[in-house]
Write an enzyme that holds these catalytic residues in place. Sequence first.
Site, short mmCIF file in Angstrom:
data_model
loop_
_atom_site.label_atom_id
_atom_site.label_comp_id
_atom_site.label_asym_id
_atom_site.label_seq_id
_atom_site.Cartn_x
_atom_site.Cartn_y
_atom_site.Cartn_z
N HIS A 1 0.82 -1.31 0.14
CA HIS A 1 -0.08 -0.10 0.06
C HIS A 1 0.69 1.22 -0.10
CE1 HIS A 1 -3.69 -2.12 1.92
NE2 HIS A 1 -3.52 -2.21 0.62
N THR B 1 2.16 -5.62 -8.04
CA THR B 1 1.08 -4.62 -8.73
C THR B 1 1.86 -3.23 -9.26
OG1 THR B 1 1.10 -3.78 -6.49
CG2 THR B 1 -0.62 -5.31 -7.12
N GLY B 2 1.21 -2.72 -10.13
CA GLY B 2 1.76 -1.81 -10.98
C GLY B 2 2.69 -0.73 -10.33
N THR B 3 2.43 0.13 -9.42
CA THR B 3 3.32 0.96 -9.06
C THR B 3 4.43 0.32 -8.44
OG1 THR B 3 1.23 2.67 -8.75
CG2 THR B 3 3.31 3.23 -7.65
N THR B 4 4.16 -0.62 -7.46
CA THR B 4 4.86 -1.13 -6.76
C THR B 4 6.34 -1.73 -7.69
OG1 THR B 4 3.54 -1.49 -5.00
CG2 THR B 4 5.56 -2.69 -4.78
N SER C 1 -1.94 -1.36 -11.48
CA SER C 1 -2.05 -0.84 -9.89
C SER C 1 -3.08 -1.56 -9.19
CB SER C 1 -2.15 0.80 -10.22
OG SER C 1 -2.09 1.38 -8.92
N GLY C 2 -2.75 -1.62 -7.97
CA GLY C 2 -3.91 -2.47 -7.14
C GLY C 2 -5.09 -1.94 -6.98
N ASP D 1 -4.45 -6.04 -7.61
CA ASP D 1 -4.55 -7.00 -6.58
C ASP D 1 -5.20 -8.35 -6.98
OD1 ASP D 1 -3.26 -5.45 -4.58
OD2 ASP D 1 -5.14 -4.53 -4.18
N HIS E 1 -10.20 -0.03 -2.52
CA HIS E 1 -10.19 -1.48 -2.84
C HIS E 1 -10.07 -2.60 -1.71
CE1 HIS E 1 -6.16 -0.23 -3.01
NE2 HIS E 1 -5.53 -1.66 -3.15
#
EC number: 4.2.3.3
Length: 152
Positions: free
Chosen positions: A19, A45-48, A65-66, A71, A98
Amino acid sequence: MELTTRTLPTRKHIALVAHDHCKQMLMNWVERHQPLLEKHDLYATGTTGNLIQRATGMDVNAMLSGPMGGDQQVGALISEGKIDVLIFFWDPLNAVPHDPDVKALLRLATVWNIPVATNVSTADFIIQSPHFNDAVDILIPDYARYLAERLK
């Protein structure tokens, strides 16, 4: 439900999720364990995933992205047997839009009995386990038997 055995391979497929308030904590953890993580296939996930790629140069299979469905994409990979370990630093003090996806992701990881870390201490225990770089048998639901019973 009946169980069957699945073997987690020597080269693991590891999902990395965090997160927003936990991303830096995950980044620090990844950088600290980069020599070990480089021996495995990484998903995020995308950003991470993009942050990890940028900071470390490691290849990461980045999902969406989550909040945009990432997710759920990771959860689908877990249920297909394509993720072996989930490192998910989630923020228990802040609700996210989410949240149902977050709960579903953790539920699927539990159903399919994969190792899950939701904090640095547990992630350290997993990656420092003598079994981390070994093939390991785990018990998972026998879906074929489950389906056969439901279709009688």
